[in-house]
Design an enzyme around this catalytic site. Structure first.
Site, short mmCIF file in Angstrom:
data_model
loop_
_atom_site.label_atom_id
_atom_site.label_comp_id
_atom_site.label_asym_id
_atom_site.label_seq_id
_atom_site.Cartn_x
_atom_site.Cartn_y
_atom_site.Cartn_z
N GLY A 12 24.33 15.41 -21.54
CA GLY A 12 25.41 15.77 -22.46
C GLY A 12 25.09 15.33 -23.88
O GLY A 12 24.13 14.57 -24.12
N ASP A 13 25.87 15.86 -24.84
CA ASP A 13 25.72 15.49 -26.26
C ASP A 13 24.34 15.80 -26.81
O ASP A 13 23.84 15.11 -27.71
CB ASP A 13 26.04 13.99 -26.48
CG ASP A 13 27.45 13.66 -26.04
OD1 ASP A 13 28.33 14.53 -26.13
OD2 ASP A 13 27.68 12.51 -25.61
N GLU A 14 23.73 16.84 -26.32
CA GLU A 14 22.38 17.20 -26.76
C GLU A 14 22.36 17.86 -28.14
O GLU A 14 21.28 18.08 -28.71
CB GLU A 14 21.73 18.16 -25.74
CG GLU A 14 21.47 17.57 -24.35
CD GLU A 14 22.65 17.77 -23.40
OE1 GLU A 14 23.75 18.14 -23.88
OE2 GLU A 14 22.46 17.57 -22.19
N LYS A 16 24.62 20.67 -28.44
CA LYS A 16 24.95 22.05 -28.04
C LYS A 16 25.83 22.73 -29.08
O LYS A 16 25.64 23.89 -29.41
CB LYS A 16 25.68 22.05 -26.68
CG LYS A 16 24.84 21.48 -25.54
CD LYS A 16 25.62 21.44 -24.24
CE LYS A 16 26.81 20.51 -24.24
NZ LYS A 16 26.47 19.07 -24.36
N ASN A 38 37.00 16.70 -22.02
CA ASN A 38 35.99 15.63 -21.97
C ASN A 38 34.83 15.97 -22.91
O ASN A 38 34.12 15.10 -23.38
CB ASN A 38 35.47 15.39 -20.54
CG ASN A 38 35.05 16.67 -19.81
OD1 ASN A 38 35.33 17.78 -20.26
ND2 ASN A 38 34.39 16.52 -18.68
N GLY A 40 32.93 17.17 -26.33
CA GLY A 40 33.11 17.02 -27.78
C GLY A 40 31.90 17.64 -28.44
O GLY A 40 30.80 17.09 -28.35
N HIS A 41 32.09 18.81 -29.03
CA HIS A 41 30.97 19.55 -29.63
C HIS A 41 31.11 19.53 -31.15
O HIS A 41 32.10 20.02 -31.69
CB HIS A 41 30.94 21.00 -29.10
CG HIS A 41 30.69 21.07 -27.63
ND1 HIS A 41 30.72 22.23 -26.90
CD2 HIS A 41 30.40 20.09 -26.73
CE1 HIS A 41 30.46 21.97 -25.63
NE2 HIS A 41 30.27 20.67 -25.50
N THR A 42 30.13 18.93 -31.80
CA THR A 42 30.21 18.73 -33.25
C THR A 42 29.51 19.86 -34.00
O THR A 42 28.37 20.20 -33.68
CB THR A 42 29.53 17.40 -33.64
OG1 THR A 42 29.98 16.39 -32.73
CG2 THR A 42 29.85 17.00 -35.06
N THR A 129 35.70 9.86 -19.32
CA THR A 129 36.38 9.98 -20.62
C THR A 129 37.88 9.74 -20.47
O THR A 129 38.61 9.80 -21.45
CB THR A 129 36.16 11.39 -21.20
OG1 THR A 129 36.71 12.34 -20.29
CG2 THR A 129 34.69 11.69 -21.42
N GLN A 223 28.94 19.41 -21.30
CA GLN A 223 28.23 18.32 -20.61
C GLN A 223 26.74 18.67 -20.49
O GLN A 223 26.25 19.42 -21.32
CB GLN A 223 28.86 18.02 -19.24
CG GLN A 223 30.23 17.36 -19.31
CD GLN A 223 31.38 18.33 -19.54
OE1 GLN A 223 31.49 19.34 -18.85
NE2 GLN A 223 32.24 18.05 -20.48
N ARG A 301 32.65 6.01 -28.04
CA ARG A 301 31.80 4.97 -27.43
C ARG A 301 30.37 5.09 -27.95
O ARG A 301 29.88 6.19 -28.20
CB ARG A 301 31.78 5.14 -25.91
CG ARG A 301 33.08 4.82 -25.22
CD ARG A 301 32.99 5.07 -23.71
NE ARG A 301 32.94 6.50 -23.40
CZ ARG A 301 32.80 6.98 -22.16
NH1 ARG A 301 32.68 6.16 -21.14
NH2 ARG A 301 32.78 8.27 -21.95
N ARG A 303 26.66 5.56 -27.59
CA ARG A 303 25.87 6.18 -26.52
C ARG A 303 24.68 5.29 -26.18
O ARG A 303 24.10 4.65 -27.07
CB ARG A 303 25.36 7.55 -26.98
CG ARG A 303 26.49 8.55 -27.17
CD ARG A 303 25.96 9.88 -27.73
NE ARG A 303 27.06 10.80 -27.99
CZ ARG A 303 27.07 11.69 -28.97
NH1 ARG A 303 26.04 11.81 -29.78
NH2 ARG A 303 28.10 12.49 -29.13
N ASP A 331 14.72 14.55 -36.36
CA ASP A 331 14.75 13.64 -37.51
C ASP A 331 15.09 12.21 -37.12
O ASP A 331 14.76 11.27 -37.86
CB ASP A 331 15.75 14.15 -38.57
CG ASP A 331 17.13 14.40 -37.97
OD1 ASP A 331 17.22 15.15 -36.97
OD2 ASP A 331 18.11 13.81 -38.47
#
Ligand code: GDP
Ligand code: IMO
Ligand code: MG
Length: 422
Positions: A12-14, A16, A38, A40-42, A129, A223, A301, A303, A331
């Site tokens: 998750g949190d790759e 996406k 659950n 969270g896409h930034t 979450t 996820q 939280r 990571r 980067d």
């Protein structure tokens, strides 16, 4: 653009959300097919940061249709809040959003039971979450869940909710937790239901109608592969199929309508929550956290961070059928002298080249590393493949080769224009 399934190839949190935003330019429709808030896409557009939890990231581009599919679990009060937050930021949300009438609902008792189970598990907790995701999918599988179609039908919804509150208050009592007030939950959910009613429809039929008109669809995975209920590090997983197959069952678009699978992975590894992470490394975690990076988009939280794990990403290629790779956060490694990549595991005296199913075995796996020279040059302003330092190109080529998929995108920053196409 062809119909594209985008999945997370790690925990998750790759990144996406960022890649979805980039690919949306070429798509007509963006669909969420599993998970709930659950996720969270930034996405950054200029300096403005958006974090999407239930609304597909495609909403940020004008003229794109966004669909919350049948496989998603929806907290309707949370969704209304998210929509209102986006509208306040100037995002238009009306006929460009559709919500499946068969998507299941998340209720406060799901969240409370999620939290109570975690307390009971103590040191063996999953680190969820606390959005009620597991209990909501549990009700769906047990065939006792309530769906969007029930929420927008007041006379049906009331007795169904009354029964559920009664049943769940008994469960909460056993946890010594406070009971829920039927009236409070009913009022909040009915108000949310009224606001969401205009968006609720038969999304399966709508997607097939659009497909017949040759619309191209982007499936926004939430996820990541190792949080998949079947293919992840069970029980330290979420409760949905986060792998490519979930896009079909969660939307009603069949496998033979899918044209490609894009896997998103970071140039290193992160995980939030408990469970094995063989390449976890305090030094790289400190470095990234000191840069202000790698804090959860949903819970805030910190990571857990580690080196790139090619055994895991190769497994992800296999179970998702990943055709193309997008590598993000290159980067993040810009300042390192040496970069490690896990190319195998050692389990006692054995070498293991796959992700073991047994969680105890996996927890005891030690990474075997290959080392790469760092490029020690900022890459965040690079626009083209050829401008990347040669050592960064070698690193990217190596991790794509080890992952057994074709590298097509390298991302060097959170913004749209920090994206290199190969
Ligand atoms: P998602 O859940 O997969 O959409 O990922 P998250 O949004 O939870 O976390 C990814 C984080 O990395 C976000 O803060 C993004 O803005 C950020 N991000 C994505 N790609 C890049 C990149 O190439 N470089 C940098 N510096 N940040 C990135
Ligand atoms: P996106 O879409 C990272 C993790 C939680 C926990 C486990 C189970 O932003 O990549 P849950 O609340 O689903 O029952 O928690 O799964 N988790 C995520 N980790 N990114 C996510 O979503 C996640 N969604 C759930 O931290 O370990
Ligand atoms: Mg995220």
């Amino acid at each position: 653009m062809a119909n594209t399934i985008l999945v997370g190839a790690q925990w998750g949190d790759e990144g996406k959300g960022k890649i979805i935003d980039v690919l949306t330019e070429e798509a007509d429709i963006v669909v969420r097919t599993q998970g709930g808030n659950n996720a969270g896409h930034t996405v950054f557009i200029g300096k403005q940061k958006y974090v999407l939890h239930l609304v597909p990231s495609g909403i940020l581009r004008q003229g794109k249709l966004c669909v919350i599919g049948n496989g998603v679990v929806i907290d309707p009060v949370g969704l209304v809040g998210e929509i209102e937050g986006l509208v306040a930021l100037g995002i238009k949300i009306d006929s460009n959003l559709m919500i499946s009438e068969t998507a299941h609902l998340v209720f406060p008792y799901h969240r409370e039971i999620d939290a109570q189970r975690e307390i009971l598990k103590g040191k063996n907790k999953i680190g969820t979450t606390k959005r009620g995701i597991g209990p909501a999918y549990g009700d769906k599988a047990a065939r006792t869940g309530l769906r969007m179609i029930d929420l927008i039908n007041p006379s049906r919804f009331e007795p169904m909710l009354r029964q559920k509150i009664k049943e769940n208050n008994e469960i909460l009592k056993a946890f010594h937790a406070a009971p829920l007030s039927f009236k409070k939950v009913h009022d909040a959910y009915r108000a949310a239901g009224d606001k969401l009613r205009p968006f609720v429809t038969n999304t399966v039929v709508k997607l097939h109608e659009a497909s017949r008109r040759k619309a191209s669809i982007l499936f926004e995975g939430a996820q990541g592969t190792f949080l998949d209920i079947d293919h992840g590090t069970y029980p330290f997983v979420t409760s949905s199929n986060t792998t490519a197959g979930g896009a079909c069952t969660g939307s009603g678009v069949p496998p033979n309508r899918m044209d490609r699978v894009v896997g998103v992975m970071k140039a290193y590894t992160t995980r939030v929550g408990e469970g094995p992470l063989p390449t976890e490394n305090a030094e790289i975690a400190d470095m990234l956290h000191n840069m202000g990076r790698e804090f959860g988009a949903t819970t805030g939280r910190a990571r857990r961070c580690g080196w790139f794990d090619a055994v895991a990403t190769r497994h992800a290629t296999m179970v998702n059928g990943i055709d193309e790779l997008a590598v993000t956060n290159l980067d993040g490694l810009d300042s390192l002298e040496t970069i490690k990549v896990c190319i195998g595991y050692r389990y006692g005296s054995l070498r293991v080249d796959y992700v073991p199913n047994d969680i105890e075995t996996f927890s005891k796996c030690e990474p075997i590393y290959a080392e790469f020279q760092g490029w020690k040059t900022p890459t965040d302003q690079v626009k083209q493949w050829k401008q990347l330092p040669a050592k960064a190109r070698s690193y990217l080529k190596a991790i794509a080769e080890l992952t057994d998929a074709k590298l097509t995108i390298a991302s060097v920053g959170p913004s749209r224009d920090q994206t290199i196409f190969l």
